[in-house]
Structures are given as structure tokens and as C-alpha cells.
Design a protein around this motif. Structure first.
Motif, PDB file in Angstrom:
ATOM      1  N   GLU A  74       0.836  -1.209   0.000  1.00 52.85           N
ATOM      2  CA  GLU A  74       0.000   0.000   0.000  1.00 52.85           C
ATOM      3  C   GLU A  74       0.871   1.260   0.000  1.00 52.85           C
ATOM      4  OE1 GLU A  74      -3.369   0.566  -0.009  1.00 52.85           O
ATOM      5  OE2 GLU A  74      -3.727  -1.575  -0.313  1.00 52.85           O
ATOM      6  N   ALA A  75       2.000   1.208   0.671  1.00 52.06           N
ATOM      7  CA  ALA A  75       2.876   2.377   0.793  1.00 52.06           C
ATOM      8  C   ALA A  75       3.803   2.550  -0.397  1.00 52.06           C
ATOM      9  CB  ALA A  75       3.713   2.265   2.063  1.00 52.06           C
TER      10      ALA A  75
ATOM     11  N   VAL B 231       8.492   4.179   6.751  1.00 53.49           N
ATOM     12  CA  VAL B 231       7.058   4.048   6.497  1.00 53.49           C
ATOM     13  C   VAL B 231       6.369   3.834   7.837  1.00 53.49           C
ATOM     14  CG1 VAL B 231       5.248   2.786   5.287  1.00 53.49           C
ATOM     15  CG2 VAL B 231       7.509   3.036   4.234  1.00 53.49           C
ATOM     16  N   LEU B 232       5.370   4.687   8.127  1.00 56.77           N
ATOM     17  CA  LEU B 232       4.646   4.631   9.392  1.00 56.77           C
ATOM     18  C   LEU B 232       3.160   4.392   9.154  1.00 56.77           C
ATOM     19  CD1 LEU B 232       6.195   7.769  11.127  1.00 56.77           C
ATOM     20  CD2 LEU B 232       6.790   5.392  11.550  1.00 56.77           C
ATOM     21  N   TYR B 233       2.519   3.708  10.103  1.00 58.34           N
ATOM     22  CA  TYR B 233       1.071   3.474  10.051  1.00 58.34           C
ATOM     23  C   TYR B 233       0.474   3.727  11.426  1.00 58.34           C
ATOM     24  CZ  TYR B 233      -3.388   1.083  10.205  1.00 58.34           C
ATOM     25  OH  TYR B 233      -4.719   0.794  10.390  1.00 58.34           O
ATOM     26  N   ARG B 234      -0.665   4.397  11.430  1.00 56.40           N
ATOM     27  CA  ARG B 234      -1.465   4.523  12.653  1.00 56.40           C
ATOM     28  C   ARG B 234      -2.923   4.588  12.230  1.00 56.40           C
ATOM     29  NH1 ARG B 234      -0.857   9.755  16.012  1.00 56.40           N
ATOM     30  NH2 ARG B 234      -2.510  10.449  14.644  1.00 56.40           N
ATOM     31  N   GLU B 235      -3.727   3.734  12.818  1.00 57.48           N
ATOM     32  CA  GLU B 235      -5.142   3.701  12.470  1.00 57.48           C
ATOM     33  C   GLU B 235      -5.791   5.029  12.842  1.00 57.48           C
ATOM     34  OE1 GLU B 235      -9.092   0.968  13.251  1.00 57.48           O
ATOM     35  OE2 GLU B 235      -7.169   0.343  14.065  1.00 57.48           O
TER      36      GLU B 235
ATOM     37  N   ALA C 283       2.508   5.695  16.415  1.00 63.16           N
ATOM     38  CA  ALA C 283       2.377   4.942  15.167  1.00 63.16           C
ATOM     39  C   ALA C 283       3.143   3.636  15.252  1.00 63.16           C
ATOM     40  CB  ALA C 283       2.908   5.775  13.997  1.00 63.16           C
ATOM     41  N   GLU C 284       2.946   2.807  14.246  1.00 68.19           N
ATOM     42  CA  GLU C 284       3.705   1.571  14.121  1.00 68.19           C
ATOM     43  C   GLU C 284       4.668   1.723  12.959  1.00 68.19           C
ATOM     44  OE1 GLU C 284       1.492  -2.097  14.214  1.00 68.19           O
ATOM     45  OE2 GLU C 284      -0.183  -1.027  15.118  1.00 68.19           O
ATOM     46  N   LEU C 285       5.862   1.208  13.145  1.00 67.39           N
ATOM     47  CA  LEU C 285       6.855   1.223  12.084  1.00 67.39           C
ATOM     48  C   LEU C 285       6.550   0.078  11.129  1.00 67.39           C
ATOM     49  CD1 LEU C 285       9.498   2.380  10.939  1.00 67.39           C
ATOM     50  CD2 LEU C 285      10.704   0.756  12.389  1.00 67.39           C
TER      51      LEU C 285
END
Length: 89
Positions: free
Chosen positions: A4-5, A73-77, A62-64
Motif C-alpha cells: 500500500e505504501a 514508512v509509518l502506520y497509525r489507524e 504509530a507503528e513502524l
């Protein structure tokens, strides 16, 4: 997540000033809107990419997802702007 990233361009660049409160706040706001983003660590950054990733993860909650080259690349709902549907394990 990584797929996705893949097509995303970095939204933030970490340069000679390193990670500061303004950067962390900006990344946090962007994560709320986008959930998934890239951060580029420039050559003149005094911190290595591992330190930058740790500070951003700690400051934003966030999550790495990954570090590849000088890109994090970071993700946080998102609470209000859910875009990504994650498979349930």
C-alpha cells in the motif's frame, strides 16, 4: 502495508534540525488524515534513520511498517478517517 505504501511519496523530510516537536506534531496530524505515510531522512540529518524512526513512533503512537534506504514508512489507524482495511489474523 508495504505494498500500500509503495506508490506513496514522502510527505516529510528530516534534515539538519533532526526530529523536533513540530515535526512529530505534523506527522501525527498527517497520520490521522492518511493512516499510512512515508518520511524521508536526508543526508544532513544528525540522527540515523533508526533514531528518527524510534522518535517518530514514540511521539506519534504509530507503528513502524518498514525502513528502506533513507525512507521510513509509518502506520497509525485513524479514529475518524479510516481508509485502510486490515486483514484480521
Amino acid at each position: 502495508m508495504r505494498s500500500e505504501a509503495h506508490h506513496l511519496q514522502p510527505l516529510f523530510q528530516v534534515g539538519k534540525h533532526g526530529v523536533n516537536d513540530e515535526l512529530v506534531a505534523g506527522v501525527g496530524d498527517a497520520l490521522e488524515k492518511r493512516e499510512l505515510l512515508k518520511v524521508s531522512v536526508l543526508q544532513n540529518c544528525p540522527e540515523d534513520r533508526g533514531e528518527v524512526a524510534e522518535k517518530l513512533v514514540g511521539g506519534t503512537g504509530a507503528e513502524l511498517v518498514q525502513t528502506i534506504g533513507n525512507t521510513i514508512v509509518l502506520y497509525r489507524e485513524s479514529k475518524e478517517n479510516k481508509r485502510l482495511l486490515l486483514p484480521r489474523a
